[in-house]
Scaffold this motif. Structure first.
Motif, PDB file in Angstrom:
ATOM      1  N   CYS A 632      22.923   6.038  18.492  1.00 13.69           N
ATOM      2  CA  CYS A 632      22.374   7.401  18.570  1.00 13.69           C
ATOM      3  C   CYS A 632      23.236   8.302  19.458  1.00 13.69           C
ATOM      4  N   PHE A 633      23.729   7.776  20.576  1.00 13.33           N
ATOM      5  CA  PHE A 633      24.608   8.572  21.430  1.00 13.33           C
ATOM      6  C   PHE A 633      25.896   8.945  20.698  1.00 13.33           C
ATOM      7  N   ALA A 634      26.457   8.017  19.924  1.00 17.99           N
ATOM      8  CA  ALA A 634      27.678   8.307  19.166  1.00 17.99           C
ATOM      9  C   ALA A 634      27.433   9.399  18.128  1.00 17.99           C
ATOM     10  N   VAL A 635      26.286   9.321  17.450  1.00 17.66           N
ATOM     11  CA  VAL A 635      25.932  10.347  16.461  1.00 17.66           C
ATOM     12  C   VAL A 635      25.769  11.706  17.136  1.00 17.66           C
ATOM     13  N   ALA A 636      25.087  11.738  18.289  1.00 20.83           N
ATOM     14  CA  ALA A 636      24.889  12.997  19.011  1.00 20.83           C
ATOM     15  C   ALA A 636      26.221  13.598  19.441  1.00 20.83           C
ATOM     16  N   LEU A 637      27.135  12.768  19.950  1.00 14.92           N
ATOM     17  CA  LEU A 637      28.436  13.264  20.389  1.00 14.92           C
ATOM     18  C   LEU A 637      29.228  13.842  19.228  1.00 14.92           C
ATOM     19  N   ALA A 638      29.214  13.163  18.085  1.00 15.04           N
ATOM     20  CA  ALA A 638      29.932  13.661  16.908  1.00 15.04           C
ATOM     21  C   ALA A 638      29.340  14.982  16.426  1.00 15.04           C
TER      22      ALA A 638
END
Length: 661
Positions: A632-638
């Motif tokens: 989820c953090f990776a998706v938010a950053l992207a």
């Protein structure tokens, strides 16, 4: 104060906080009283980051926190998807991308004044303006009732008072400082309140992570306490287990999708928050919204931490479901009618004078701490999820820290309250009193009228609060009832040129009337919600009634004057059915408007993805689902990177048109 729960240090901290608020309110009175422009939008002099922080506190309210925690307690992280209906504030994605800046470009200071900008200062425009005043007052009354119900439930766990007395104590204090300080107070005091909330959030999250078991053990305890075998799942299930009174939320995946659609539709007519009218530029509108979304993400791991502590605390306090049912049966036999929360609060507060047989039964079923444990139950014999927040404070938060958490929740309650009444007071004074009663009223009279109105609407909200069965009942009606009646009248003026002021007034009044009729007749209607839950029946019926009235009212009356429409389009530059007005502009300007609108639309799924991911990721950290949190953090950053480089950066680099304000 209830000495068993709050010690002397707790009392000093709470008293100090309330004293600082009152001092700030009095100090800011001079600036706020300089005129309505100062009182309502701070003379458009406040920086975007302060407006963004203020927005966070608008939505970090006590009532909402108790509702959010109740669903996170019942469902784990999946509870986020129930709050797609309003608590997750997904409308911010739309207001950030286009409706916020569209409203700001008008130069108005209230949403009702905007009606004159859109429809003209004529009979149609004034009808729309008056309808917006009525709608704003109605929804603010509902929001005050929402706060009163939650404040009463919360504080009565700590004070030897009934929920009604606690609500009047908190709201009375907030009314005093909010009346004096106006928009300056709303923004500046919100900054102080956010700092308090941030410190309390960090402490709660640390306490939760350090004291709760790993995810597998936590899930076992939660399944026993809530009866939900899938507690802790990350994504919304097709169907979830819910206790008595919450069965309407069982088809979670379907509801999440419908709530998301409702948010987009509502967002397409939103953006008339005073913070957007107070912003200095389009870029400031975008930045304050993005900051607003990002900072309010802190709320979700905080609420998740409270829910987790609640699972553990309630499991320890009420380990035997059969004993809970036995205690509830004893109270039902003694008091078969009446408001359950009021009854249990009175029994707990007057334990010495309560019937001896009843108190003996309660002590036998619940133990010596039966007065507190009784208030954690419902009339159906289950745990009351709306009492989880005070239960955590009683059983899981140590003294000293407890006062900080209580103050942070009181700050959240007062912050939302101040913003609501500031907005409603602006509608009444600026768009009713000055327009229809005393156009030449001097500044001092305007401020006095505003104060008198605030006292009146607070009284009405307190009266309405105790016609509701619980907090969720009020919130559901505000979002799906009153909100449903406003969706189409708010949305159509931005996208349909033929829509006029009489159509707006007809749609808004029809929607409000339908919502009030539903509220009055709800108890007399047969149960027809097996196919579609009550909230969605309410939303569909009320919104369709409003849409039919709005379209009919527009088609049966004269269109808005062409000059008014052209001025509106030139300054607002919306997309939608505006071909005639667009063709009057040079081709280069048309191309620039089309490019901006396309960029805004394409950014919507990215913005929604960022918002959901940044809310969900830290919640998963709290329950120790490390892999899911990382994804989820990776998706938010992207999503954030795409938003910045493909949407915000081009806006900052574009040479702005002449400032219309």
């Amino acid at each position: 104060m209830a000495g068993a729960y709050l010690n002397a240090l707790d009392g000093v901290v709470i008293a100090l906080y309330l004293g600082v608020l009152l001092i700030l309110g009095v100090y800011l009175q001079g600036r706020a009283s300089a005129g309505l422009r100062h009182y309502l939008v701070g003379d458009r002099s406040m920086p975007w980051w302060m407006l963004g922080v203020s927005g966070v506190m608008d939505f970090w309210d006590l009532a909402g926190s108790m509702v959010i925690v109740s669903f996170l307690f019942l469902l784990g992280p999946q509870g986020l998807f129930v709050e797609f209906r309003g608590g997750a504030v997904l409308v911010l994605a739309v207001t950030m991308l286009w409706t916020g800046k569209w409203r700001r470009r008008s130069g108005c200071i209230t949403s009702a004044e905007w009606m004159l900008f859109r429809f003209g200062d004529n009979r149609a425009g004034r009808a729309a303006q008056l309808a917006r005043v009525v709608a704003g007052i109605a929804i603010t009354t509902g929001l005050i009732a929402y706060l009163a119900k939650s404040a009463g439930l919360f504080l009565s766990m700590f004070l030897p008072l009934t929920p009604a007395q606690c609500a009047m104590l908190l709201i009375g204090t907030a009314t005093i400082y909010s009346m004096f300080s106006g928009f300056y107070g709303v923004v500046i005091i919100h900054a102080l309140q956010f700092l308090i909330v941030l410190i309390a959030a960090a402490a709660i999250i640390y306490l939760c992570v350090s004291q709760t078991p790993d995810f597998a053990a936590l899930q076992d305890v939660a399944a026993q306490v809530t009866g939900n075998p899938d507690w802790g799942a990350t994504l919304p299930a097709v169907r979830v287990a819910m206790p008595a009174g919450y069965e309407a939320y069982e088809p979670l995946l379907l509801l999440a999708g419908l709530y998301l659609l409702r948010n987009v539709l509502f967002g397409m007519g939103a953006g008339d928050d005073p913070k957007y009218f107070a912003a200095k530029s389009d870029v400031d509108c975008a930045k304050l919204s993005l900051l607003w979304i990002t900072l309010i993400a802190v709320r979700w791991p905080t609420m998740m931490a409270i829910a987790v502590l609640g699972v553990v605390a309630v499991g320890a306090a009420l380990p035997d479901p059969a004993a809970v049912r036995e205690a509830v049966a004893a109270v039902n036999a003694a008091y078969p009618d009446g408001d359950w929360d009021q009854i249990t609060a009175r029994i707990a507060a007057s334990r010495a004078t309560a019937p001896t047989e009843l108190t003996n039964d309660l002590r036998q079923a619940l133990g010596d701490d039966w007065p507190t444990r009784l208030q954690l139950t419902t009339r159906q014999g289950t745990v009351n999820p709306e009492r989880v927040v005070p239960a955590v404070l009683l059983y899981a938060i140590p003294p000293g820290l407890r006062s900080l958490v209580i103050v942070s929740l009181m700050a959240a309650a007062m912050a939302g309250f101040g913003a609501w009444i500031n907005q409603a007071a602006g509608l009444f004074t600026n768009d009713f009193y000055l327009k229809h009663v005393r156009p030449a009223a001097p500044v001092r009279e305007q401020i006095n009228v505003t104060w008198a109105f605030i006292l009146a609407i607070v009284t009405a909200g307190l009266t309405f609060a105790y016609s509701a069965t619980n907090i969720n009942d009020i919130w559901s009606w505000i979002i799906m009832g009153l909100g449903g009646g406003m969706i189409f009248p708010q949305m159509l003026p931005l996208y349909w040129r033929r829509f006029n002021g009489f159509g707006y007034a007809a749609g808004m009044i029809a929607g409000l009337t339908a919502a009030l009729a539903q509220r009055t007749a709800a108890s007399m209607l047969p149960p027809v919600y097996e196919v579609l839950n009550e909230e969605w029946c309410m939303l569909l019926v009320i919104s369709v009634v409003s849409l039919i009235a709005a379209v009919t009212g527009s088609c049966l009356t004269s269109p808005t004057p062409a000059a008014v429409l052209q001025d509106f389009f030139n300054r607002t530059r919306p997309f939608g059915w505006w071909r005639r007005e667009r063709e009057f502009l040079p081709r280069a300007q048309q191309a620039a408007i089309n490019a901006e609108n396309l960029r805004d639309l394409l950014a919507l799924p990215v913005a929604l993805t960022y918002q959901v991911a940044i809310f969900l990721a830290p919640m998963l950290l709290v329950v120790q689902k490390w892999t899911h949190a990382g994804v989820c953090f990776a998706v938010a950053l992207a999503a954030f990177a795409i938003l910045y480089y493909a949407w915000l950066a081009p806006m900052e680099q574009t040479t702005p048109q002449e400032d219309l304000l």
